[in-house]
Design an enzyme around this catalytic site. Structure first.
Site, PDB file in Angstrom:
ATOM      1  N   LEU A 162       0.974  -1.329   0.171  1.00 16.89           N
ATOM      2  CA  LEU A 162       0.011   0.060   0.088  1.00 16.89           C
ATOM      3  C   LEU A 162       0.840   1.117  -0.122  1.00 16.89           C
ATOM      4  CD1 LEU A 162      -2.892  -0.928   2.396  1.00 16.89           C
ATOM      5  CD2 LEU A 162      -2.883  -0.859  -0.073  1.00 16.89           C
ATOM      6  N   CYS A 170       3.135  -1.038   8.908  1.00 15.59           N
ATOM      7  CA  CYS A 170       1.678  -0.909   8.735  1.00 15.59           C
ATOM      8  C   CYS A 170       1.091  -2.357   8.662  1.00 15.59           C
ATOM      9  CB  CYS A 170       1.251  -0.156   7.761  1.00 15.59           C
ATOM     10  SG  CYS A 170       2.132   1.577   7.749  1.00 15.59           S
ATOM     11  N   HIS A 171       1.466  -3.213   7.779  1.00 12.52           N
ATOM     12  CA  HIS A 171       0.860  -4.586   7.272  1.00 12.52           C
ATOM     13  C   HIS A 171       1.732  -5.609   7.669  1.00 12.52           C
ATOM     14  CE1 HIS A 171      -1.466  -1.189   5.463  1.00 12.52           C
ATOM     15  NE2 HIS A 171      -2.163  -1.479   6.089  1.00 12.52           N
ATOM     16  N   GLY A 172       3.027  -5.531   7.947  1.00 12.01           N
ATOM     17  CA  GLY A 172       3.785  -6.683   8.393  1.00 12.01           C
ATOM     18  C   GLY A 172       4.457  -7.119   7.079  1.00 12.01           C
TER      19      GLY A 172
END
Length: 175
Positions: A121, A139-141
Site C-alpha cells: 500500500l 503497517c501491514h507486516g
C-alpha cells in the site's frame, strides 16, 4: 467630370496601422504572463533531473534515504554476510522469484538501490528490521530481505529498482 481616386497614403491610413501595431503589442503583453505560467517551474524541472550520489561516506550496513522525482529511494551498503545470505536463498521459494544477482549491478554487489515504498500500500518500511534484517513494513507486516525481495506478508512484489548507473566505484547516478 468624375473625380479620380488617389492611392496616396493619408494620415488616416497611418493611424490605422499605428493603432493596429500598438494593439498587437498590447495583446502580446497581456497574454505573455498567462502563457508563461503554463511552463513548469524550476523546482519541477530539477525534480526530474538525475541525482548523483556519493557512496564513499555510506558505512557498511548503513541505509541512506533520498528522493528522486518525488519518490523515496533507499541506497544500502550491504555487508559480506548480507550478500552471502541473499545469494543463498532458494529463488523458487520466493513469492516474487528474483535472484540477488538480478537486483544489483555486476561487480557492485555491496550496493543495493531500491524504491523505498512497500509494494502493498505504499508505506515506508523500516530498514535493518524484520526476520531477514532487510526491511519491515510496520503497517501491514510485509518483510523484505537485504536484497529488497518480499519474503513474508501481503506485499505482492519485491521493492522495485530505479534506473541507476555507476559513474565510478564511489558514485552513482539515479535517473
Amino acid at each position: 467630370m468624375a473625380e479620380i481616386a488617389t492611392a496616396e497614403p493619408t494620415r488616416r491610413d497611418f493611424l490605422f496601422i499605428a493603432t493596429g501595431a500598438v494593439g498587437a503589442v498590447g495583446v502580446a503583453a497581456v497574454a505573455w504572463p498567462f502563457i508563461n505560467q503554463m511552463n513548469p517551474d524550476a523546482q519541477t524541472i530539477a525534480a526530474g533531473a538525475p541525482v548523483e550520489v556519493d557512496l564513499s561516506p555510506i558505512a557498511e550496513g548503513q541505509i541512506v534515504k533520498l528522493f528522486w522525482r518525488g519518490k523515496l529511494i533507499f541506497v544500502r551498503h550491504r555487508t559480506k554476510k548480507e550478500i552471502e545470505e541473499a545469494e543463498k536463498v532458494d529463488v523458487a521459494s520466493l513469492p516474487d522469484p528474483q535472484p540477488d544477482s538480478a537486483r544489483v549491478k555486476d561487480g557492485h554487489a555491496q550496493w543495493l538501490v531500491v524504491y523505498g515504498n512497500c509494494t502493498h500500500l505504499g508505506c515506508v518500511p523500516l530498514g535493518n528490521q524484520g526476520a531477514y534484517d532487510g526491511w519491515l513494513c510496520p503497517c501491514h507486516g510485509s518483510v523484505f530481505d537485504t536484497s529488497g525481495r518480499i519474503r513474508q506478508g501481503p506485499a505482492p512484489t519485491n521493492l522495485p529498482i530505479p534506473p541507476y548507473a555507476f559513474l565510478n566505484d564511489s558514485k552513482i547516478r539515479i535517473g
